[in-house]
Write a protein that holds these residues in place. Structure first.
Motif, PDB file in Angstrom:
ATOM      1  N   ASP A  69     -70.971  44.740  58.449  1.00 45.85           N
ATOM      2  CA  ASP A  69     -70.764  44.999  59.873  1.00 45.85           C
ATOM      3  C   ASP A  69     -71.650  46.137  60.367  1.00 45.85           C
ATOM      4  O   ASP A  69     -72.252  46.054  61.449  1.00 45.85           O
ATOM      5  CB  ASP A  69     -69.290  45.319  60.125  1.00 45.85           C
ATOM      6  N   ARG A  70     -71.744  47.212  59.574  1.00 50.07           N
ATOM      7  CA  ARG A  70     -72.594  48.337  59.971  1.00 50.07           C
ATOM      8  C   ARG A  70     -74.049  47.917  60.083  1.00 50.07           C
ATOM      9  O   ARG A  70     -74.746  48.294  61.035  1.00 50.07           O
ATOM     10  CB  ARG A  70     -72.465  49.490  58.956  1.00 50.07           C
ATOM     11  N   PHE A  71     -74.515  47.138  59.132  1.00 54.06           N
ATOM     12  CA  PHE A  71     -75.913  46.720  59.168  1.00 54.06           C
ATOM     13  C   PHE A  71     -76.191  45.848  60.386  1.00 54.06           C
ATOM     14  O   PHE A  71     -77.162  46.070  61.118  1.00 54.06           O
ATOM     15  CB  PHE A  71     -76.290  45.961  57.897  1.00 54.06           C
ATOM     16  N   LEU A  72     -75.336  44.864  60.620  1.00 51.98           N
ATOM     17  CA  LEU A  72     -75.566  43.948  61.737  1.00 51.98           C
ATOM     18  C   LEU A  72     -75.416  44.657  63.080  1.00 51.98           C
ATOM     19  O   LEU A  72     -76.180  44.391  64.021  1.00 51.98           O
ATOM     20  CB  LEU A  72     -74.605  42.766  61.656  1.00 51.98           C
ATOM     21  N   SER A  73     -74.457  45.564  63.179  1.00 49.29           N
ATOM     22  CA  SER A  73     -74.259  46.280  64.440  1.00 49.29           C
ATOM     23  C   SER A  73     -75.407  47.226  64.739  1.00 49.29           C
ATOM     24  O   SER A  73     -75.705  47.513  65.906  1.00 49.29           O
ATOM     25  CB  SER A  73     -72.936  47.068  64.389  1.00 49.29           C
ATOM     26  N   GLY A  74     -76.062  47.728  63.699  1.00 51.83           N
ATOM     27  CA  GLY A  74     -77.162  48.669  63.901  1.00 51.83           C
ATOM     28  C   GLY A  74     -78.531  48.039  63.929  1.00 51.83           C
ATOM     29  O   GLY A  74     -79.545  48.737  64.088  1.00 51.83           O
ATOM     30  N   LEU A  75     -78.600  46.722  63.796  1.00 47.77           N
ATOM     31  CA  LEU A  75     -79.896  46.043  63.757  1.00 47.77           C
ATOM     32  C   LEU A  75     -80.518  46.030  65.154  1.00 47.77           C
ATOM     33  O   LEU A  75     -79.873  45.600  66.115  1.00 47.77           O
ATOM     34  CB  LEU A  75     -79.706  44.612  63.254  1.00 47.77           C
ATOM     35  N   PRO A  76     -81.760  46.497  65.308  1.00 42.72           N
ATOM     36  CA  PRO A  76     -82.403  46.492  66.630  1.00 42.72           C
ATOM     37  C   PRO A  76     -82.512  45.084  67.196  1.00 42.72           C
ATOM     38  O   PRO A  76     -82.778  44.124  66.462  1.00 42.72           O
ATOM     39  CB  PRO A  76     -83.789  47.079  66.353  1.00 42.72           C
ATOM     40  N   ARG A  77     -82.275  44.948  68.485  1.00 39.17           N
ATOM     41  CA  ARG A  77     -82.420  43.650  69.164  1.00 39.17           C
ATOM     42  C   ARG A  77     -83.732  43.683  69.947  1.00 39.17           C
ATOM     43  O   ARG A  77     -83.768  43.983  71.131  1.00 39.17           O
ATOM     44  CB  ARG A  77     -81.243  43.401  70.106  1.00 39.17           C
ATOM     45  N   HIS A  78     -84.821  43.435  69.261  1.00 39.31           N
ATOM     46  CA  HIS A  78     -86.134  43.506  69.877  1.00 39.31           C
ATOM     47  C   HIS A  78     -87.004  42.439  69.252  1.00 39.31           C
ATOM     48  O   HIS A  78     -86.849  42.101  68.070  1.00 39.31           O
ATOM     49  CB  HIS A  78     -86.750  44.894  69.676  1.00 39.31           C
ATOM     50  N   VAL A  79     -87.926  41.909  70.026  1.00 38.58           N
ATOM     51  CA  VAL A  79     -88.794  40.848  69.525  1.00 38.58           C
ATOM     52  C   VAL A  79     -89.652  41.314  68.351  1.00 38.58           C
ATOM     53  O   VAL A  79     -90.137  40.516  67.557  1.00 38.58           O
ATOM     54  CB  VAL A  79     -89.682  40.299  70.667  1.00 38.58           C
ATOM     55  N   LYS A  80     -89.786  42.627  68.177  1.00 41.07           N
ATOM     56  CA  LYS A  80     -90.567  43.140  67.050  1.00 41.07           C
ATOM     57  C   LYS A  80     -89.788  43.090  65.739  1.00 41.07           C
ATOM     58  O   LYS A  80     -90.374  43.225  64.671  1.00 41.07           O
ATOM     59  CB  LYS A  80     -91.000  44.584  67.329  1.00 41.07           C
ATOM     60  N   GLN A  81     -88.465  42.936  65.838  1.00 40.29           N
ATOM     61  CA  GLN A  81     -87.629  42.944  64.641  1.00 40.29           C
ATOM     62  C   GLN A  81     -87.175  41.529  64.296  1.00 40.29           C
ATOM     63  O   GLN A  81     -86.858  40.732  65.173  1.00 40.29           O
ATOM     64  CB  GLN A  81     -86.394  43.823  64.887  1.00 40.29           C
ATOM     65  N   MET A  82     -87.130  41.227  62.989  1.00 44.49           N
ATOM     66  CA  MET A  82     -86.644  39.915  62.557  1.00 44.49           C
ATOM     67  C   MET A  82     -85.125  39.865  62.734  1.00 44.49           C
ATOM     68  O   MET A  82     -84.403  40.722  62.219  1.00 44.49           O
ATOM     69  CB  MET A  82     -87.014  39.662  61.091  1.00 44.49           C
ATOM     70  N   PRO A  83     -84.602  38.890  63.461  1.00 43.11           N
ATOM     71  CA  PRO A  83     -83.153  38.804  63.659  1.00 43.11           C
ATOM     72  C   PRO A  83     -82.454  38.213  62.436  1.00 43.11           C
ATOM     73  O   PRO A  83     -82.975  37.313  61.777  1.00 43.11           O
ATOM     74  CB  PRO A  83     -83.022  37.869  64.860  1.00 43.11           C
ATOM     75  N   ALA A  84     -81.279  38.726  62.143  1.00 45.52           N
ATOM     76  CA  ALA A  84     -80.485  38.183  61.036  1.00 45.52           C
ATOM     77  C   ALA A  84     -79.926  36.822  61.442  1.00 45.52           C
ATOM     78  O   ALA A  84     -79.369  36.665  62.526  1.00 45.52           O
ATOM     79  CB  ALA A  84     -79.357  39.136  60.690  1.00 45.52           C
ATOM     80  N   ARG A  85     -80.092  35.838  60.558  1.00 46.64           N
ATOM     81  CA  ARG A  85     -79.652  34.483  60.869  1.00 46.64           C
ATOM     82  C   ARG A  85     -78.717  33.887  59.826  1.00 46.64           C
ATOM     83  O   ARG A  85     -78.063  32.880  60.077  1.00 46.64           O
ATOM     84  CB  ARG A  85     -80.874  33.566  61.057  1.00 46.64           C
TER      85      ARG A  85
END
Length: 353
Positions: A119-135
């Motif tokens: 939860d901490r990792f997903l909540s802190g993941l940047p939401r930007h086109v430069k970052q790979m989104p977790a899928r």
């Protein structure tokens, strides 16, 4: 004595007999034979799921990589434990079959990912086109430290993953060992707990070379047949894959094999725990034992010809460590491990100590 792995032993007699039994005569090729076609209703009954799809393959690496290929786009992240098999032992196959997606490892004792960590990792993941989104999230059951995710733990992780838009995969290379340890139906440890795709392992537990990708969501199954063909895992003589899986499941042979392997591991662990200077890194929950032993004992066992692997201490609990003059090893009991082999090993270890 060889305790290196459960994939160093041969296939079980019922599996070999099934291959020979179905060897004669002609059958349609490329999975159109009656045995292969019969796998779907059989797995649907086993998992109590009317819409699942099953795709036999020959290796666990293929099962994992192809499963993840329908879950993670080339620009996506797949989360796993930092010591997971997909991360460390599959030569980049998941990245290759996802056409460039990235694996990201999360830490946790015993090879397990804690819900708070996810939860901490997903909540802190940047939401930007430069970052790979977790899928996607993939869980190893058993873990690389031989630990079992309880049904409640799987469900908690799946709820978090789904809430963040991820799908959830289970690497079940030792699925049977975990299932026997938990004593629950297959459905409870998979789709009812939130698993979307399962890599159903059989090769480590009695099959010759047979695994299955079990897909619980029809939308994820749509392209797998084509991906499996492109990967070279639709066998022309597919009946021999199906024959193995059929015999593996017959009469609960798969559960009996796993239960025996788990019992042999428990006997190994109990005997080792009585030897001065030996302790277990983690409790034995399946068919893997991870003792920490004096370096002299390790050397004596190896000189006597016992085969096993040294193991990493990265997933030890906080505050625990392998001290100077100690070695951490992995011992694995297989479906064919005998009581005599276990006792011979323990006698040798006691004498060496």
């Amino acid at each position: 004595m060889n305790f290196a792995s459960d994939n160093v032993v041969g296939a079980s007699a019922p599996v070999l007999e099934a291959i020979l039994r179905h060897n004669g005569g002609a059958m349609p090729a490329y999975g159109a034979d009656p045995l292969t076609l019969g796998l779907t209703p059989r797995f649907r009954a086993l998992f109590e799921h009317a819409d699942l799809s099953v795709f036999p393959v020959t290796t666990g690496t293929a099962a994992n990589a192809l499963a993840l290929s329908v879950m993670v786009p080339p620009f996506g992240l797949c989360l796993c434990h930092e010591e997971a098999h997909v991360m460390e032992d599959e030569c980049g196959a998941p990245e290759f079959y996802t056409h460039g997606a990235k694996l990201h490892g999360l830490s946790g004792p015993g090879g397990k990912i804690a819900p708070d960590t996810l939860d901490r990792f997903l909540s802190g993941l940047p939401r930007h086109v430069k970052q790979m989104p977790a899928r996607a999230l993939t869980l190893s059951q058993l873990t690389e430290s031989g630990q079992v995710y309880a049904v409640e733990e799987i469900a908690a992780l799946a709820r978090i993953a789904h809430a963040h838009g991820l799908t959830v995969h289970m690497d079940g290379a030792r699925f049977a060992n975990a299932l026997v340890a938990l004593g629950c139906p297959p459905a409870e440890m998979t789709w009812r707990a939130g698993i979307d795709i399962l890599s159903f392992g059989a090769s480590k537990n009695g099959a010759l070379a047979a695994e299955a990708i079990v897909v619980f969501r029809p939308d994820l199954a749509e392209t797998l047949e084509f991906r499996r063909k492109r990967a070279g895992h639709i066998l022309s003589k597919g009946r021999f894959l199906a024959a193995q899986l059929d015999a593996y499941l017959d009469g609960d042979h798969w559960r009996a094999n796993a239960a025996h392997a788990n019992r042999m591991a428990a006997r190994l662990a109990a005997g080792l725990a009585e030897i001065p200077g030996v302790r277990l890194a983690w409790p034995v929950q399946g068919n893997e034992v991870f003792p920490i032993l004096p370096a002299g004992l390790d050397a004596a066992l190896r000189r006597a010809g016992v085969v096993y692997h040294a193991w990493t201490s990265r997933s030890l609990a906080e505050g625990d460590r392998v001290g100077e003059g100690e070695r951490m090893i992995r011992l694995i009991a297989a479906f064919s491990t005998t009581e005599a082999e276990v006792e011979d090993f323990l006698v040798l270890a006691r004498r060496a100590a």
